[in-house]
Write a protein that holds these residues in place. Structure first.
Motif, PDB file in Angstrom:
ATOM      1  N   TYR A 110       0.815  -1.259   0.009  1.00 48.06           N
ATOM      2  CA  TYR A 110       0.008  -0.246  -0.055  1.00 48.06           C
ATOM      3  C   TYR A 110       0.789   1.268   0.052  1.00 48.06           C
ATOM      4  O   TYR A 110       0.473   2.175  -0.843  1.00 48.06           O
ATOM      5  CB  TYR A 110      -0.847   0.002   1.291  1.00 48.06           C
ATOM      6  N   LEU A 113       2.262   1.662  -3.549  1.00 49.61           N
ATOM      7  CA  LEU A 113       1.378   2.225  -4.267  1.00 49.61           C
ATOM      8  C   LEU A 113       0.887   3.543  -4.040  1.00 49.61           C
ATOM      9  O   LEU A 113       0.788   4.336  -5.197  1.00 49.61           O
ATOM     10  CB  LEU A 113       0.208   1.198  -4.209  1.00 49.61           C
ATOM     11  N   CYS A 114       1.097   4.221  -2.878  1.00 47.83           N
ATOM     12  CA  CYS A 114       0.794   5.528  -2.692  1.00 47.83           C
ATOM     13  C   CYS A 114       1.951   6.220  -3.072  1.00 47.83           C
ATOM     14  O   CYS A 114       1.806   7.275  -3.674  1.00 47.83           O
ATOM     15  CB  CYS A 114       0.807   5.717  -1.007  1.00 47.83           C
ATOM     16  N   GLU A 117       1.594   6.634  -6.901  1.00 46.42           N
ATOM     17  CA  GLU A 117       0.358   7.311  -7.278  1.00 46.42           C
ATOM     18  C   GLU A 117       0.742   8.850  -7.033  1.00 46.42           C
ATOM     19  O   GLU A 117       0.410   9.574  -7.987  1.00 46.42           O
ATOM     20  CB  GLU A 117      -0.814   6.935  -6.070  1.00 46.42           C
ATOM     21  N   GLN A 120       2.964   9.728  -9.921  1.00 42.56           N
ATOM     22  CA  GLN A 120       2.234   9.660 -11.149  1.00 42.56           C
ATOM     23  C   GLN A 120       1.208  10.991 -11.151  1.00 42.56           C
ATOM     24  O   GLN A 120       1.154  11.768 -12.030  1.00 42.56           O
ATOM     25  CB  GLN A 120       1.345   8.443 -11.523  1.00 42.56           C
ATOM     26  N   ASN A 121       0.787  11.349  -9.888  1.00 40.86           N
ATOM     27  CA  ASN A 121      -0.043  12.501  -9.785  1.00 40.86           C
ATOM     28  C   ASN A 121       0.917  13.864 -10.071  1.00 40.86           C
ATOM     29  O   ASN A 121       0.456  14.702 -10.708  1.00 40.86           O
ATOM     30  CB  ASN A 121      -0.781  12.854  -8.642  1.00 40.86           C
TER      31      ASN A 121
END
Length: 131
Positions: A110, A113-114, A117, A120-121
């Motif tokens: 997690y 993945l955070c 993310e 990517q943001n």
């Protein structure tokens, strides 16, 4: 006549019958016979009482042995239940450890993945600002 018969070992009893034993000895013999019969009767009764007592003690011994076997069976059952609980507890402890490891892997995944993310943001935001 009685003296002559007495010297020959013959005597008259109360019914004027000719006897080999003296009347006193015959009376003592009869009394001894009755005492012996009474003794034999008492001995027989005693043997019956002792026999019934032995039977009762045997029954009690069998009942005690039966209860003893039941107690041993109950104790063995209790031991086996305790062993089953120990085995079950060990299985549950192993399952808990496995689930904790799985939780730690999910937590790390997690967090990864955070970060992805967030990266990517940030990339999207930079791409949008460049246009």
């Amino acid at each position: 006549a009685q003296a002559a018969l007495g010297s020959a070992g013959l005597h008259f009893d109360d019914l004027n019958k000719l006897r080999v034993l003296e009347p006193e000895v015959a009376a003592q013999t009869a009394q001894l016979r009755e005492e012996c019969r009474a003794f034999v009767d008492k001995t027989t009764e005693f043997q019956k009482i002792v026999g019934s007592l032995i039977e009762l003690v045997d029954q009690l011994a069998k009942a005690a042995e039966s209860e003893k076997m039941k107690a041993i069976g109950a104790r063995n059952l209790l031991k086996s239940i305790a062993k089953q609980r120990e085995a079950q507890e060990q299985q549950l402890q192993a399952l808990i450890a496995e689930k904790k490891m799985q939780l730690e892997r999910y937590r790390i995944e997690y967090e990864t993945l955070c970060k992805i993310e967030a990266d990517q943001n940030e990339f999207i935001d930079q791409f949008i600002f460049q246009k």
